[in-house]
Motif scaffolding. Structure first.
Motif, mmCIF file in Angstrom:
data_model
loop_
_atom_site.group_PDB
_atom_site.id
_atom_site.type_symbol
_atom_site.label_atom_id
_atom_site.label_comp_id
_atom_site.label_asym_id
_atom_site.label_seq_id
_atom_site.Cartn_x
_atom_site.Cartn_y
_atom_site.Cartn_z
ATOM 1 N N ASP A 1 0.936 -1.174 0.065
ATOM 2 C CA ASP A 1 0.001 0.031 0.025
ATOM 3 C C ASP A 1 0.959 1.326 0.029
ATOM 4 N N PRO A 2 1.144 1.863 -1.313
ATOM 5 C CA PRO A 2 2.296 2.837 -1.212
ATOM 6 C C PRO A 2 1.639 4.026 -0.549
ATOM 7 N N ASP A 3 0.427 4.427 -0.607
ATOM 8 C CA ASP A 3 -0.172 5.441 0.131
ATOM 9 C C ASP A 3 0.218 5.601 1.581
ATOM 10 N N SER A 4 0.347 4.382 2.228
ATOM 11 C CA SER A 4 0.350 4.314 3.692
ATOM 12 C C SER A 4 1.645 4.576 4.184
ATOM 13 N N VAL A 5 2.580 4.729 3.281
ATOM 14 C CA VAL A 5 4.029 5.075 3.699
ATOM 15 C C VAL A 5 4.142 6.542 3.671
ATOM 16 N N GLU A 6 4.816 7.257 4.512
ATOM 17 C CA GLU A 6 5.198 8.485 4.818
ATOM 18 C C GLU A 6 5.695 9.286 3.024
ATOM 19 N N PRO A 7 5.304 10.329 2.626
ATOM 20 C CA PRO A 7 5.787 10.755 1.258
ATOM 21 C C PRO A 7 7.167 10.832 1.346
ATOM 22 N N SER A 8 8.168 11.135 2.202
ATOM 23 C CA SER A 8 9.585 11.069 1.716
ATOM 24 C C SER A 8 9.955 9.637 1.435
ATOM 25 N N TRP A 9 9.424 8.562 2.261
ATOM 26 C CA TRP A 9 9.674 7.160 2.156
ATOM 27 C C TRP A 9 9.241 6.671 0.859
ATOM 28 N N ARG A 10 8.131 7.496 0.304
ATOM 29 C CA ARG A 10 7.484 6.805 -0.888
ATOM 30 C C ARG A 10 8.254 7.436 -2.200
ATOM 31 N N ALA A 11 8.575 8.468 -2.066
ATOM 32 C CA ALA A 11 9.456 9.024 -3.044
ATOM 33 C C ALA A 11 10.962 8.297 -2.895
#
Length: 924
Positions: free
Chosen positions: A25-35
């Protein structure tokens, strides 16, 4: 640097979990980690942690992501090094360690304190600011408890510890009633010591003052362990705090302790006793939750760590007898001093037993009453290790360092330790950092050696006052409450004191008396009485068949097959050797329902390959123990090769025998002189435990002894040392020459209605000597002979009467046969203590015509049994002595020289003119 150089192995689990979450679930990860994850190829092995750089992809790591990992490093450092920066020392500043845990050492700065980091999830607190993460870490790892555990190699144990640490702060949670109960026990500890200090001024008591929180800790440990289903507690501790523990935990009457302080004589005439802070105690206690439990605190000498081995043995005996399904129902607790646990080698031996089949007890709670000083020696001079408890790391045991002034932290730590022990069946160490209010004893002046420390101690509040102030501040109690608590307890002590002064004698209650109710205490005259050790021939035949028959469906080494089968041949041919004496003794006792335990270095096979009590299957090394196949109702046969320890293992087996009087407990030395590695155990327990503490014990020590030219360390079992320890009725010492006598000697240990330690000097070369055999009838219908007369001698012809013991007898009769001499009689002393004096007198009368009486021994004159004979037999001072000259070492290293000396003694026995000539030469 490559793009992963800021990572290390400790971060991979966190990193992997986060990446897996991103994949699901990519959206569950904090934005900086997602990037971060989107910009890199993490499909490679180990989630890309192999350090490979993906071509065409930017290697620039976002600053916030880098700082996430710096926070992870900070968390790891608190886990691994936080214990170095705790508030665990109540009376002095801790040593300084570098690098510190300042955030700047991790690439972070003060501006980051308000930044939220996902790394907080590692601690179970979710994304949090660095300030809250650091505050949480300080509370867990750097307050009143410091914990060492990151060296543990089992991930499930580390995870369990971290989950527990993350669930609560450094102190745990206590209800109002629990806090009042802790205060009550703390008040008992403080008031008891103060009462003794005022009533018995200057008397040694080795007070607990400075570490009084031990009492509420032990109380909490017992209460919670009982709720786990623990049925028995076995505790060992040295003298510091022992009196308070006996009264406030084990329920020993303060009246009895006061009576001991008054120095009254004992109620029993033939009993020497011991100082009050060495005595043991056994009692039953009804816990708050209604469980009845048994408590035992073992007696101990001033050799501080000795009792630890004994406690483990007592514990294992109780587990083997009553709790085979769950060893955890018996809990060993060993209380150490900081200087002792760091300086005494025995603790290492005991720790190394913790996981071994023959010695494990499912985990021990080790508590160090840390005074930060040993007699007058500062802790900096007492060890090289950082902590006194570093020996616990040998078995990768968790260690908790606790400020003894913070009693809630102490109770929390002890509960934590118990939970770990019950979960993982492993040792735990608790380092209780306090101080010692007075000197080593109450008559000592500590300011001579530690003036600065004792200036601080003199101004320091006791733990009860500190905790009372805390509870008052919380609104739980007021001053009147604590004053009444103190008054009531002291009034009860005063009443006990007045009662004690009405008694004329001091009564010492035997340790573990319930296990010994069917046994009597024997004096020397009873030790010399015959004990019926006969055993039916047909039953011996049954045992012989079992121990001669290997399983047909398993493959064994041919030599072993022949050896085992030869047992039946020996029985059929009516020629039983030494090994058969042992096997039939064990088998007959097992058949009668007794247990047998043999322990020591290489005892399964036997150092000299004579025993083979355990046979190994050739292909699989599966163990076959034939003595456990005798019958369905038999006792249990346990035989264990020990670790390379004498002190610890003999202490363990002594403790085992103390708790299990219907077990034939045997410790065998690899060579007899190796027992000197356990000399403290022999001196302080085996030879005098019954006289000091009313603790009879049937431990058997087998000490291979005999001069065969193997050098100084493989010849003498140092019998002179044991004989010097013999007094009145404290032990048996034997040096047998026939298999039948050994058979009956071993059986006597259990067939008598009393128990005494038995030291046997066993053979090496005689194990296969063609003349060292006995008949089946001698086993079946004979008995132990403390003296064996010369059956071939005609009294009217005897001119020389020779008294001898052990293997040397066979050397002498071999020479007699060569010389065809019939004017010499050889009489064997098989039991050296108690000496069969009446039989010796009878022999002297029988051979009254002999003009030459000789004491013959292969040992040097200053060793062996000669001095012992002089002490006990009046006529011995007139006997001619045939022995080696006095030497410092027991034997020569040169086989040639040893053989020459040996032959000289033999010649002296048979030709007194040579001895006389030597004396004349000396005079000239």
């Amino acid at each position: 640097m490559d793009k992963y150089s800021f990572l290390n192995a400790a971060h991979t689990v966190y990193f992997a979990d986060l990446y897996e979450q991103y994949q699901q679930d990519p959206d569950s990860v904090e934005p900086s980690w997602r990037a971060f994850f989107q910009g890199y190829d993490f499909g490679a092995e180990n989630y890309g942690l192999n350090g490979e750089v993906v071509e065409g992809v930017s290697t620039q790591v976002p600053e916030h992501v880098q700082k996430e990992f710096q926070v992870v490093k900070l968390i790891d450092s608190y886990r691994t090094r936080g214990h170095l920066f705790t508030k665990t020392n109540p009376v002095r500043e801790r040593r300084k360690y570098a690098p510190s845990l300042e955030i700047e050492n991790f690439g972070l700065n003060q501006n980051d304190l308000s930044t939220t980091f996902n790394a907080g999830e590692i601690l179970g607190i979710g994304p949090q600011t660095l300030f809250k993460i650091r505050t949480h870490l300080e509370a867990i790892y750097c307050d009143s408890i410091g914990i060492e555990y990151m060296y543990i190699r089992q991930p499930d144990e580390i995870q369990w510890i971290q989950n527990r640490l993350n669930q609560n702060d450094n102190h745990g949670q206590f209800s109002v009633e629990e806090k009042k109960h802790i205060l009550k026990k703390l008040n008992e500890a403080v008031s008891f010591e103060h009462f003794l200090h005022t009533k018995y001024v200057g008397q040694k008591r080795f007070s607990l003052e400075g570490n009084e929180s031990l009492i509420p800790a032990l109380d909490a440990l017992i209460e919670k362990a009982a709720s786990y289903g623990v049925k028995e507690f076995v505790m060992g501790m040295a003298h510091r705090g022992r009196l308070s523990t006996l009264t406030n935990i084990f329920g020993k009457s303060a009246k009895d302790i006061f009576s001991e302080f008054d120095g009254k004589d004992y109620e029993e005439e033939v009993f020497d006793g011991d100082v009050k802070y060495h005595l043991g105690w056994t009692s039953d206690r009804l816990t708050d939750n209604g469980n009845r439990i048994n408590l035992s605190i073992a007696p101990n000498p001033s050799h501080l760590e000795t009792v630890g081995a004994v406690v483990e043995g007592i514990t294992r005996a109780k587990q083997d007898q009553y709790y085979k399904d769950d060893f955890s129902k018996v809990l060993p607790i060993v209380v150490h001093g900081d200087a002792a646990i760091a300086g005494q080698g025995l603790i290492y031996e005991v720790v190394q037993m913790a996981k071994l089949d023959g010695y494990k007890t499912n985990g021990t709670i080790h508590i160090v009453v840390n005074n930060q000083i040993g007699f007058t020696t500062n802790y900096l001079d007492a060890r090289s290790s950082t902590y006194c408890t570093d020996v616990g790391k040998v078995t990768l045991s968790p260690v908790l360092h606790v400020n003894a002034d913070d009693v809630e932290a102490v109770v929390h730590a002890i509960r934590f330790a118990l939970d770990f022990r019950m979960e993982f069946k492993r040792d735990v160490f608790i380092d209780l950092l306090g101080y010692r209010k007075y000197g080593h004893n109450e008559g000592d002046e500590p300011r001579f050696t530690q003036p600065k420390l004792y200036k601080a101690i003199s101004k320091h509040q006791n733990p009860r006052a500190i905790y009372a102030d805390k509870l008052i501040a919380e609104g739980i109690i007021d001053q009147a409450y604590i004053k009444l608590l103190e008054q009531n307890y002291k009034a009860s002590l005063e009443s006990e004191l007045q009662d004690s002064r009405k008694e004329d004698k001091t009564v010492i209650t035997p340790f573990m008396q319930d296990a010994w109710t069917s046994f009597s205490r024997a004096r020397a005259d009873r030790m010399l009485e015959n004990v019926d050790t006969t055993y039916p021939k047909e039953k011996l035949a049954e045992i012989a068949k079992v121990i001669s028959t290997l399983p047909s469906d398993k493959k064994f080494i041919r030599k072993i097959e022949r050896l085992v089968q030869s047992r039946q041949t020996m029985f059929d041919q009516n020629k039983l050797d030494w090994a058969m004496a042992e096997h039939l003794a064990y088998g007959s006792l097992l058949q009668e329902g007794y247990d047998v335990r043999i322990s020591g270095q290489d005892v399964e096979r036997g150092t000299f390959s004579h025993r083979h009590a355990v046979v190994k299957v050739e292909d699989s090394e599966e163990e076959v123990v034939l003595l456990n196949n005798i019958s369905s109702e038999q006792g249990e046969f346990h035989v264990y090769n020990s670790l390379l320890s004498e002190y610890g293992v003999l202490g363990f087996d002594y403790g085992y025998a103390m708790a299990s009087p219907n077990t034939l407990g045997i410790w065998e030395a690899q060579f007899g002189d190796f027992s000197n590695g356990a000399q403290i155990m022999i001196d302080q327990y085996i030879s005098c435990g019954e006289d000091k503490w009313k603790t009879p014990n049937g431990i058997v020590m087998l000490l291979p002894h005999g001069y065969e030219g193997q050098g100084a360390e493989h010849s003498s079992g140092r019998m002179e040392r044991y004989l010097q320890l013999c007094a009145k009725d404290n032990m048996f010492v034997a040096d047998c020459t026939t298999p039948a006598n050994m058979f009956h000697l071993l059986r006597r240990q259990l067939k008598a209605d009393y128990r005494k330690p038995l030291v046997v000097f066993t053979p090496k070369s005689l194990l296969r000597h063609p003349k060292v055999i006995s008949s089946v009838d001698e086993f079946a219908s004979g008995g132990f002979q403390p003296l064996i007369d010369d059956k071939t001698a005609q009294a009217s012809k005897i001119e020389t009467l020779v008294f001898v013991t052990g293997k040397f007898y066979y050397d002498l009769i071999e020479r007699q046969e060569q010389l065809s001499r019939d004017d010499i009689a050889f009489v064997r002393i098989e039991q050296l203590f108690p000496l069969p004096e009446a039989e010796i007198e009878a022999v002297l009368s029988k051979y009254a015509k002999a003009t030459d009486v000789v004491w013959a021994q292969e040992e040097p004159r200053n060793m062996g049994a000669y001095a012992h004979m002089l002490m006990h037999i009046a006529q011995a001072k007139h006997w001619r002595v045939a022995s080696r000259r006095s030497y410092s070492a027991p034997a020569a290293g040169s086989a040639t020289r040893s053989k020459k000396r040996h032959q000289e003694i033999i010649d002296f026995v048979f030709d007194q003119t040579k001895d006389n000539q030597r004396k004349k030469t000396k005079k000239k």
